[in-house]
Scaffold this active site. Structure first.
Site: not given
Lengths: 458, 458, 458, 458
Positions: A22, A108, A153-154, A281, A283, A315, A320, A323
């Site tokens: 890891s 651990n 609304t909506h 464009k 964006n 454990y 692990q 992460k």
């Protein structure tokens, strides 16, 4: 040979080594791993488990290692994980003495410590960024305190509101995010070291001293739970998912508002990008990316929930795999808050276009209902009467402000001349002064409340 | 200055640059980006859009760039994305001519091409790894064709089965995974280039020629859909989630079986790890990690589903966030299949322990039911009769094989001496010869079916 | 007393009874449970396991039970599940004979059969509804074959397109949904009965005959896998999640387009609702609900993926919790498709407003790039030149169509009088005739391809 | 005709009616809807918006309606939602006066009120159930305070622990669940009514009075946020997902422990079920179902997160789809806690089997490490020395307790006679007295801490 390979007869398969390692991700925790080891060594000395001189040597070595890592002079590629890598390096540098560092400790409880130290820092930083972003909202609300906006609304025009009121809606969402993260922090801020592998230890350690050194207000109560637990991270991820959901909604509105048919805002060039093919464009990429990254954070949450589901105590190595969420989600949150605070300040508001759109439609319909209600018409009746007026206007292609008093009279004899005052855009907005409403007085009070919140200690 | 910045007045904010950049992840697609650009350049020349000599020059440059990347001589840190980075490099190397490469193309269709080329390769590799893993299962099934195992439902002993039968259960799960991925591959294997930004182009391009060059059996039918679509990736992620779910179940069984109370198997040292604290530990980490990584793949699926939800047509920048799932999930799948195929072959089966456990409990209870059914007792009656026999045995602390014929007689006069033959462990297992059953004849047939499947072309 | 309670000493706790009961949901499978039992009884008779006369009696009883359920004369409240409820009812009605129905069968393979029969029907119905919806799209595309619409990327105006082209984008998404469901159906359409609890049976059953009776093209190959498997449902849920994602995007566009600033469409009153407070509101509720229900389907998918993760073989009771997704998702899909097909036909297109908006902005910018490219300007140079033209126009508040030829000349001497023809809206749209493009010829071809697809057998 | 249909020209399509109706689910909120309406009517009278007599009439009618619903005399099948259904019923019963009830209120703030009232009750009930379950754990811990259990990591035997310590691990998980739910409750317990549709109202309402009547400590601060917000539910669902994850882990252990190879526990018959086919089966169904239902709760969380993602402000109809999670998840949580508290008390612990298993393996390995550490051997060296001892024992087929002092001497001269005392099972367990450890003194302290927590006010 790995530090735990005493009992094994053959070398670890390379594929397995890579698969179980890891280090590529937990390397990022080096600072917290060292911080924890320094405190652990101090405690071992204080409790007479190792001689003070040796502890001192270990601590100096750990500090030297940190400097070397930060200067790029030391890397741990190919190691199993950050804990073993650092311990090995200590042993390499100080020999026998270094072999005493891991006394009364297991990976651990060590990883639980690293993760909690790291997450505590991240949450604190995020809390500050939230406050910054709230300040941005409050300042903008002040600057635009009279700008009127159609409220939807909506995604249909519902009632006109103040832009400041809209901005403060996000202030309160962020306030809840802050509360959740602060509450979560209480459960993060618990010292796990000393749980050992799962059962504690018979050596005379002093967990409270470690907590004190590392500024933890309390220690965990059950060693088995301590090494099995990832609640602190899950709770953070859940709070983050809600925060990103809020930002995704802000993104949606910003994208809509900068779309040509709306044209309510113009985002600064610096926060947009162009097209590889279409030269015209511009964006709203930042807003889109933040909306998209919401998916990443949801994914992190669901991935850890899945991992933990149905694991027997205590454990298990599955854990692990926490992460990626641990490291990815805080990064996304911090970046998003930082960039949005700056972008919002650098966004041009087309107040004219907002108000123009706010005058379209039947913005005063509930005000006319209230007008009638004030004159004794039962609400539901007034509501239906207005429904007929809307239909009439639609057929004639007119708006409330275009009707004559005579026409009003067709619908109800209660309408008098003052109705025209009532249906002015500003009257409709400024008058909604119920607590929390968009009216001018309400807004002033709301801003004061917001200000008070910002004065609270994080 | 970025290639599309013609219309912009100010420099891009650095924070924004970092935030919107995808080079850190899409760098991994460089090979496919170049492959696509080479085909595109050939097509532009063939269609007379750029002169053949210039196309040739571009192609040679692209190939040189690929070599430089692979030799580590060229990196693109700080660039916006892999497409612009490579185009810029081409322009840098061949000047004006390089500026023609992006003719009749947009990053929107280009990224779709890169992703499809990459995913096609990944899926094909995964298909081969699945077949390898299926072969492992079939070979092991052959080796252990007479080993008897307690079969569980609810993790309670249900009926004895052959270990070979158990192994083949996974064969068929993997077979379905293969079918799903092959079906998905059909939809991945569609050529998107030529969709432009969203509308196609007025230049006289030849999309079928590009498809031919890149070995695509067909081209996409609608340019708007083409640039808006991530179905191919979502479908792959969904198929991957199912595959990982299968592996998580295998993991669970392997973890259980290697746990001391079971002790059915012993995993080779090379595929386990030890403890930093407890010198006696030998942990089934590989199985645990694969079970844990299932969460990662589920998370990738949900993250992309979330991203795509509710996006208006056509392309939106949110879709850039598809890179992590795109790159992460295939890696997890490939690693897991590869390592499991090797690990399974290197796992010691404690056949003695399996059979010992298989003799415990009332393994013959359904056989006794069948015995009675064959003699005319209605099933449900026989079932209840056996229920009473089980209760009797539990009270007496005995098993079916310990009862006398007289005791059998107390429950039903239909029991005769041959009942003892019927309740032998082997009789119970070998006799379940319904198609797909665990019986010896059925198993032989099942193995033949499995062999035939492996002979099919991937 | 439950049918399996022979060995138990005490009554089941009421709370437990309620908790473990699934009758409230699996009641909906009664038709398939009876269909399966009828086929099973026929097979038992054919194979000489029960006498033909008794099978006949059982079958007649089952058919009578079905009629009674359908007439509302028979309910199973308080029963454990649909399988036991029906078996008990058979026994209640025909006594001893009824006790033979469950011979050589377990609830584990029985529920798999019920679910597969049910899902097969649901998928087939969904396939027909997809085709209906595709037809709607194709018909609408024909009706609006010349209507021009602004095409968006990033919700910014990118290039003008044909409305028909837009509609067909959804045609192809649905086509992929159809392909996925057809592929999934192959794996659903496999006969599981005869797997027994997990190991098959020693009784001489004929699984192929049951398959034939129930119109299954094949039987499952491994009994252990058969009772452990929910792939068929997961795969359906994944395909459904993609389908709903598509519908959520259509919803988003419909909601946007019916929002006042866009006003591209007006949804029929019948498909909208009003407000309890605001009399003028007319909300696109159907589109919003479908977008919202996307979440429900994603939730169903993740809930089953979670349930199955890490389960040891074979059957585990966790799997009973698959019922809600099984019953809910098909219902959502069917309703959504049905209502959308009708709503789309009843939506008024404001073609004038679409075209008006399409004339805004710099819709011809890529066409001008192509114009220059055709005259030998390298693409990237032409792109930057256009960038400068856009900036010029923005400063002057003008559009391409407002510039004089002289002004064009300032940017490039290659611009000639014919440029004005090229930048007409229709030229820009109709001319993009690359395969799959929005041009007129391309569209015609695309429609033919679509028509051919609809002629294929489902 | 619906109450808001004034402006509409045609009847609602039946399909649409069914599709948009939520009455089937929100019917369950009737009690809270009425409670809210009663408070609202009182406030309208207090503020002089409607005459006190009319308010009185409305309130009496609402109370009568509640009684009729509860007596089964009144149902609302076919209605749109619970709010309109009740308002209509009021109008039907009291005519004109009833039409005044909805004054200064919208369904948008009304549903927020109903949901918050309902959820507040549910959370409070859940908190009590958690406390009950914690008490069960604490009581059982007391009863089994000397029972020794093998403690697992990676499902491999790690170190022996006390069963009481194991049980308390769950106590602390539940404690965190409680903290999270209490923190969530603070944000649930906020009064939303008066936000209106989104902007507040110009009528002189008194929101604080409504809050007082309904026992809310505070009112919401921003009307726009109030109607857009579902954080309270999302936060509850996230806390529930963690709680269910905890229960899924408990389930896993209970399922393992009741599996024959473990045989650590025997669940009471009342909490298990049997098999329809296999008469000897006794399955831990309750534990399996709870583990399975974890998926349902995760699904509810992800479904609401998906729904809310990217919604523009303020209310959107998508949010109506929050009802299933709202109603389903609390039900699952309550049932699971209730049934588990009872089941745990009714589970037989095979203390003999636990201790037998605890004596297997190298349970004393870390104790031997500590033994050496106490005598000055650096930890890492002691760890490796023990690794060699384990290998030696494995080769000889012996355990630490079987070795002679001479054999110990081969590994280190530091081993003396007292080592045999140290490696006794009880010494290993009882001596781990670091705070939170499994040792006897630590456990006693832990139990006191737990007791104190239970005395806190919920």
């Amino acid at each position: 040979m790995s530090l735990w390979e005493g009992r094994f007869k053959e070398d670890m398969d390379d594929l397995v080594k890579k698969f179980t390692s890891s280090i590529a991700v937990d390397m990022k925790l080096y600072k917290y791993d060292i911080m924890g080891s320094v405190a652990h060594a101090k405690m071992l000395a204080k409790c007479g488990i190792i001689p003070p001189g040796e502890a001192q040597k270990i601590i100096q070595t750990l500090e030297a290692i940190q400097k070397d890592i930060e200067a790029g002079r030391l890397t741990f590629d190919g190691k199993e994980d950050i804990h073993l890598a650092i311990e090995e390096e200590v042993i390499k540098r100080v020999g026998e003495t270094g072999k005493k560092l891991h006394t009364a400790r297991s990976r651990n409880d060590q990883i639980a410590l690293d993760e909690r130290l790291y997450l505590r820092d991240e949450i604190r930083e995020i809390l500050h960024l939230i406050v910054d972003f709230q300040k941005t909202h409050l300042e903008l609300a002040k600057s635009y305190s009279e700008v009127i906006l159609p409220g939807y609304t909506h995604l249909q025009y519902a009632q006109p509101i103040l832009l400041a009121h809209y901005l403060l809606a996000y202030f309160w969402m962020l306030e809840r995010d802050k509360e959740r993260l602060k509450s979560c922090l209480e459960r993060v801020n618990v010292m796990p070291l000393g749980a050992g592998a799962l059962a504690g230890t018979s050596l005379p350690i002093d967990r409270d001293y470690v907590a004190e050194l590392l500024d933890f207000p309390k220690i965990s109560e059950n060693s088995l739970d301590t090494v099995s637990d990832r609640d602190y991270l899950l709770e953070f991820l859940a709070a983050s998912a809600l925060l990103m959901m809020h930002l995704s909604r802000l993104s949606e509105d910003l994208i809509l508002w900068s779309s040509p048919p709306f044209s309510f805002i113009e985002i600064e060039d610096a926060f947009t990008t162009g097209s590889s093919l279409m030269p015209h464009k511009k964006n709203p990429d930042v807003a889109e990316l933040i909306r998209g990254k919401t998916g990443r954070v949801y994914g992190d949450l669901i991935s850890l929930l899945t991992m933990m589901k149905g694991l027997p105590l205590s454990y298990n190595r599955d854990m692990q795999e926490d992460k990626l969420p641990l490291l990815q989600t805080p990064e996304i949150i911090k970046e998003s808050l930082r960039i949005y605070a700056r972008m919002l300040k650098n966004t041009k508001i087309n107040t004219h276009q907002m108000e123009k759109e706010a005058r379209e439609g039947f913005f005063a319909s509930t005000d006319l209902v209230d007008y009638l209600v004030e004159r004794g018409v039962p609400f539901r009746e007034a509501h239906q009467l207005l429904g007929r007026m809307v239909k009439y206007c639609l057929e004639k292609g007119r708006r409330f402000q275009d009707l004559t008093l005579e026409e009003y009279g067709h619908f109800s004899p209660l309408f008098e001349k003052d109705v025209f005052e009532r249906i002015k855009l500003k009257s409709c907005v400024f008058g909604k002064n119920s607590p929390g409403g968009t009216g001018k007085r309400s807004l002033k009070h709301q801003m004061e409340l917001a200000k008070l919140r910002l004065e609270e200690k994080i």
